[in-house]
Design a protein around this motif. Sequence first.
Motif, PDB file in Angstrom:
ATOM      1  N   GLY A  96       0.777  -1.235   0.000  1.00  0.00           N
ATOM      2  CA  GLY A  96       0.000   0.000   0.000  1.00  0.00           C
ATOM      3  C   GLY A  96       0.804   1.278   0.000  1.00  0.00           C
TER       4      GLY A  96
ATOM      5  N   GLU B 280      -6.549  -2.666   2.207  1.00  0.00           N
ATOM      6  CA  GLU B 280      -7.596  -2.472   1.196  1.00  0.00           C
ATOM      7  C   GLU B 280      -7.289  -3.239  -0.077  1.00  0.00           C
TER       8      GLU B 280
ATOM      9  N   LEU C 149      -9.735   3.524  -3.799  1.00  0.00           N
ATOM     10  CA  LEU C 149      -8.617   2.597  -3.962  1.00  0.00           C
ATOM     11  C   LEU C 149      -8.076   2.610  -5.393  1.00  0.00           C
TER      12      LEU C 149
ATOM     13  N   LEU D 197      -2.817  10.054   5.155  1.00  0.00           N
ATOM     14  CA  LEU D 197      -3.055   8.680   4.710  1.00  0.00           C
ATOM     15  C   LEU D 197      -2.169   7.729   5.504  1.00  0.00           C
TER      16      LEU D 197
ATOM     17  N   ASP E 235      -3.198   0.999   5.835  1.00  0.00           N
ATOM     18  CA  ASP E 235      -4.629   0.916   5.518  1.00  0.00           C
ATOM     19  C   ASP E 235      -4.825   0.504   4.067  1.00  0.00           C
ATOM     20  N   PHE E 236      -4.021   1.104   3.172  1.00  0.00           N
ATOM     21  CA  PHE E 236      -4.163   0.776   1.750  1.00  0.00           C
ATOM     22  C   PHE E 236      -3.642  -0.631   1.449  1.00  0.00           C
TER      23      PHE E 236
ATOM     24  N   HIS F 107      -0.233   4.011   4.703  1.00  0.00           N
ATOM     25  CA  HIS F 107       0.000   2.968   3.710  1.00  0.00           C
ATOM     26  C   HIS F 107      -0.476   1.605   4.190  1.00  0.00           C
TER      27      HIS F 107
ATOM     28  N   TYR G 181      -5.903   5.527  -5.984  1.00  0.00           N
ATOM     29  CA  TYR G 181      -4.644   5.375  -5.251  1.00  0.00           C
ATOM     30  C   TYR G 181      -3.683   4.451  -6.003  1.00  0.00           C
TER      31      TYR G 181
END
Length: 432
Positions: A104, A126, A279, A118, A122-123, A120, A282
């Motif tokens: 992420g 995701e 997402l 943000l 979390d991403f 990373h 991103y």
Amino acid sequence: MSYATEKLSEEKVFKDPVHRYVHVRDRVIWDLIGTREFQRLRRIRQLGTTYLTFHGAEHSRLNHSLGVYEIVRRIIDDGFDGRPDWHPENRLLCLCAALLHDLGHGPFSHSFEKVFHLDHEDFTQEIILGKTEVNAVLRNVHKDFPKHVAEVIAKTYKNKLVVSLISSQIDADRMDYLLRDAYFTGVSYGNFDMERILRVMRPREDQVVIKSSGMHAVEDYIMSRYQMYWQVYFHPVTRSAEVILTKILHRAKQLYEENYTFKHDPIHFYSLFQDKLELEDYIKLDEAVIMFYFQAWEEEEDSIISDLCRRFMNRNLFKYVEFNPNKQMMDLMELMGLFKKAGLDPEYYLVVDSSSDLPYDFYRPGEEEERLPIHLLKPNGDIRELSRESEIVEAISGKRRTDHKLYFPQDILEDQTSKRAIKKKIREILGI
């Protein structure tokens, strides 16, 4: 044969400058490497703006992710297999978490995250759990497998031994980035005897422990980490580039909010500026996209964003002086007023930047950040926390070092064509 246990007909091998080879035999790992989301990591530098200080630091998050995978594979296949406390059914989970742990990261990672609030991690979750190619591969193993991989990376998985391989004070992630970053920056600080550490790692209930005979190799690793943070990761020139990068992104967001008309419309930033980042948007962001806009914004009418972009693209960075916030706040307030009189917005041209690191810590119950200590396995089977056995580690254990610097555009302050008296006063306060 199930997908989870399927092997390639022939082992795939990647040449690697740090580990010599990265070995892939598992079908799942090979398929994950080929996904769109993993390949995106080629376009994200491992060390952000460090390439402007150490010109060799052009390596990517993909390089590092493969390296972490290889270290975990070696720990499991060469060191843990057949030992008590190790359950082979966790092997694929560990390998996938190692490979995907940085999935992420965004462009220029931490600077980018700071501006747009943000995370990373979390991403990463995701991407693993969302409608992605990575998720599709993991679901082919088992419908709950993506969730388990995400939990290992988030450090919430029930098996703490599995988590400790990826995230602890001596884990595969740290071992790879220290060696890899030292290699690509050309410094010797990050080198330590990883081979020795891998040989003395043992699985033990809820974490990896180190045979006490390997203590000196671990001491070397901890000191390498300490040196790398202060000589490379917190290098003041790198921090100067990060300051300018951060200010460019802040300025672009402010201009957008003021309905400024960009010559080059920042369409890739819209969802970021609006705090509605999806997402898919991103995943499309990488450093090539960011650099395209920085180059384009050199031509903007707004003098601040055009100047900052020129500085970043051409490496005309801010200079710095040491700054003590406890003793020099009055100086800073005076400088802010003088900068305004000199026609320089102190929000963008006078920046305090702080660096802080805790090289090793023992366990502190209740603290938000997990600090699982390094434990040594004594010949009689006893477990001892590292700083209780090592005088070297005890000397730095629990001691946070913090550094503050004040950044500014020295070239403008030395320009004698305007505001000479004010600029002279500024230079006197800064001591330049």
